[in-house]
Write a protein that holds these residues in place. Structure first.
Motif, mmCIF file in Angstrom:
data_model
loop_
_atom_site.group_PDB
_atom_site.id
_atom_site.type_symbol
_atom_site.label_atom_id
_atom_site.label_comp_id
_atom_site.label_asym_id
_atom_site.label_seq_id
_atom_site.Cartn_x
_atom_site.Cartn_y
_atom_site.Cartn_z
ATOM 1 N N UNK A 132 4.284 -24.440 56.957
ATOM 2 C CA UNK A 132 5.503 -23.748 56.611
ATOM 3 C C UNK A 132 5.130 -22.402 55.996
ATOM 4 N N UNK A 133 5.693 -21.357 56.527
ATOM 5 C CA UNK A 133 5.335 -20.010 56.070
ATOM 6 C C UNK A 133 6.197 -19.588 54.884
ATOM 7 N N UNK A 134 5.738 -18.530 54.236
ATOM 8 C CA UNK A 134 6.476 -17.986 53.092
ATOM 9 C C UNK A 134 7.825 -17.427 53.532
ATOM 10 N N UNK A 135 7.898 -16.930 54.755
ATOM 11 C CA UNK A 135 9.162 -16.402 55.276
ATOM 12 C C UNK A 135 10.238 -17.452 55.362
ATOM 13 N N UNK A 136 9.851 -18.683 55.679
ATOM 14 C CA UNK A 136 10.837 -19.772 55.745
ATOM 15 C C UNK A 136 11.391 -20.077 54.353
ATOM 16 N N UNK A 137 10.504 -20.055 53.340
ATOM 17 C CA UNK A 137 10.958 -20.279 51.971
ATOM 18 C C UNK A 137 11.911 -19.171 51.526
ATOM 19 N N UNK B 144 14.634 -30.364 58.703
ATOM 20 C CA UNK B 144 13.400 -30.789 58.035
ATOM 21 C C UNK B 144 12.239 -30.925 59.023
ATOM 22 N N UNK B 145 12.414 -31.576 60.180
ATOM 23 C CA UNK B 145 11.273 -31.677 61.103
ATOM 24 C C UNK B 145 10.777 -30.307 61.600
ATOM 25 N N UNK B 146 11.690 -29.378 61.847
ATOM 26 C CA UNK B 146 11.294 -28.039 62.309
ATOM 27 C C UNK B 146 10.592 -27.268 61.200
ATOM 28 N N UNK B 147 11.062 -27.482 59.970
ATOM 29 C CA UNK B 147 10.479 -26.787 58.840
ATOM 30 C C UNK B 147 9.048 -27.261 58.575
#
Length: 90
Positions: A1-6, A84-87
């Motif tokens: 999970x990248x910082x961009x997603x957060x 959640x699964x994609x994340x």
């Protein structure tokens, strides 16, 4: 999970919070301004006169917008759970 997603999840949460809080906060602001103006014009300095109308107006707005607020929150939560699964990258 990248910082961009957060960052994106945080941005969405902040926008949702502002969107849901806006009607209630604006109601309190407008009613407070009108009551303050009334108090200044009439020189009535009663504390309950400033408090009671704001509480009643906020309760009225909450009762009118609560179905929309709940629908919005449930939809946001549903999207979070579905993603959640994609994340997690699976």
């Amino acid at each position: 999970m990248s910082a961009g997603m957060f960052v994106e999840l945080g941005r969405e949460a902040i926008v949702l919070t502002l969107t849901l809080g806006f009607p209630v906060l604006m109601t309190a602001l407008v009613v407070g301004f009108l009551v303050g103006l009334f108090q200044a014009l009439t020189q009535i300095q009663e504390q309950t006169l400033a408090f009671v109308p704001k509480v009643l107006a906020v309760l009225l707005v909450l009762s009118l917008t609560l179905p929309w607020m709940m629908t919005t929150m449930v939809e946001y939560t549903r999207q979070l759970i579905e993603n959640i699964p994609h994340t997690l990258g699976r």
